[in-house]
Design a protein around this motif. Structure first.
Motif, PDB file in Angstrom:
ATOM      1  N   SER A  15      -2.070  10.653   3.624  1.00 63.77           N
ATOM      2  CA  SER A  15      -0.768  11.261   3.841  1.00 63.77           C
ATOM      3  C   SER A  15      -0.530  11.382   5.343  1.00 63.77           C
ATOM      4  O   SER A  15      -1.399  11.834   6.089  1.00 63.77           O
ATOM      5  CB  SER A  15      -0.750  12.649   3.193  1.00 63.77           C
ATOM      6  OG  SER A  15       0.246  13.447   3.760  1.00 63.77           O
ATOM      7  N   GLY A  73       1.411  13.457   6.708  1.00 61.60           N
ATOM      8  CA  GLY A  73       1.369  14.895   6.984  1.00 61.60           C
ATOM      9  C   GLY A  73      -0.052  15.386   7.209  1.00 61.60           C
ATOM     10  O   GLY A  73      -0.303  16.195   8.106  1.00 61.60           O
ATOM     11  N   ALA A  74      -1.007  14.899   6.408  1.00 62.95           N
ATOM     12  CA  ALA A  74      -2.409  15.310   6.568  1.00 62.95           C
ATOM     13  C   ALA A  74      -2.972  14.821   7.894  1.00 62.95           C
ATOM     14  O   ALA A  74      -3.724  15.541   8.563  1.00 62.95           O
ATOM     15  CB  ALA A  74      -3.242  14.786   5.404  1.00 62.95           C
ATOM     16  N   ASP A 121       4.249  14.832   4.188  1.00 63.34           N
ATOM     17  CA  ASP A 121       3.188  14.741   3.182  1.00 63.34           C
ATOM     18  C   ASP A 121       3.345  13.596   2.185  1.00 63.34           C
ATOM     19  O   ASP A 121       2.373  12.921   1.876  1.00 63.34           O
ATOM     20  CB  ASP A 121       3.035  16.068   2.431  1.00 63.34           C
ATOM     21  CG  ASP A 121       2.299  17.114   3.252  1.00 63.34           C
ATOM     22  OD1 ASP A 121       1.584  16.741   4.210  1.00 63.34           O
ATOM     23  OD2 ASP A 121       2.439  18.312   2.928  1.00 63.34           O
TER      24      ASP A 121
END
Length: 144
Positions: free
Chosen positions: A74, A76-77, A121
């Motif tokens: 992801s 976002g990660a 994400d």
């Protein structure tokens, strides 16, 4: 929101490796492709390797490859990993904010930061290099 240079570079390195096909570029080649200093690229590559997002082999025939975890990671990660999850503003610093005990701004900024991460994400590294980005990356590197 402004990203750290290391976060930006991490995402670009992952994108570059996502289109590498059968090649295994070195850190030095990726740094040259991205027009960044080798030392910055090396630090980012080391962190990405630590996170399990890429594999690095030394020596003859070595180079960098994106792992399956890196391909499906992801965005976002990845951004969270490089940016950290600290507060947007430092209310407790050397000169603590006098509004700290009754401030509503800190919470609002924290929610905005989380909304920023949450919007990234659902997006994966593999999705970042679909048309038209992937072919452009291939053209920039000339080695992929």
């Amino acid at each position: 929101m402004r990203l750290l240079r290391s976060t930006d570079l991490a995402l670009r390195v992952l994108m570059r490796l996502a289109v590498a096909c059968d090649s295994t570029p070195t850190t030095r080649e990726v740094a040259a492709d991205m027009d960044v200093p080798y030392t910055h690229a090396a630090k980012v590559v080391a962190e990405l390797q630590h996170l399990g997002l890429l594999a690095a082999r030394r020596g003859r025939g070595g180079g960098l490859t994106l792992t399956e975890k890196g391909r499906t990671a992801s965005v976002g990660a990845v951004v969270r990993a490089f940016e950290g999850d600290g507060d947007v503003v430092d209310c407790e610093g050397a000169t603590p904010c006098p509004l700290n005990s009754a401030c509503r701004l800190r919470g609002a900024l924290r929610r905005a930061q989380e909304a920023f991460f949450a919007s990234l994400d659902p997006l994966t590294v593999a999705e970042l290099v679909t048309e038209p980005t992937g072919p452009l990356l291939l053209g920039i590197s000339g080695r992929a």
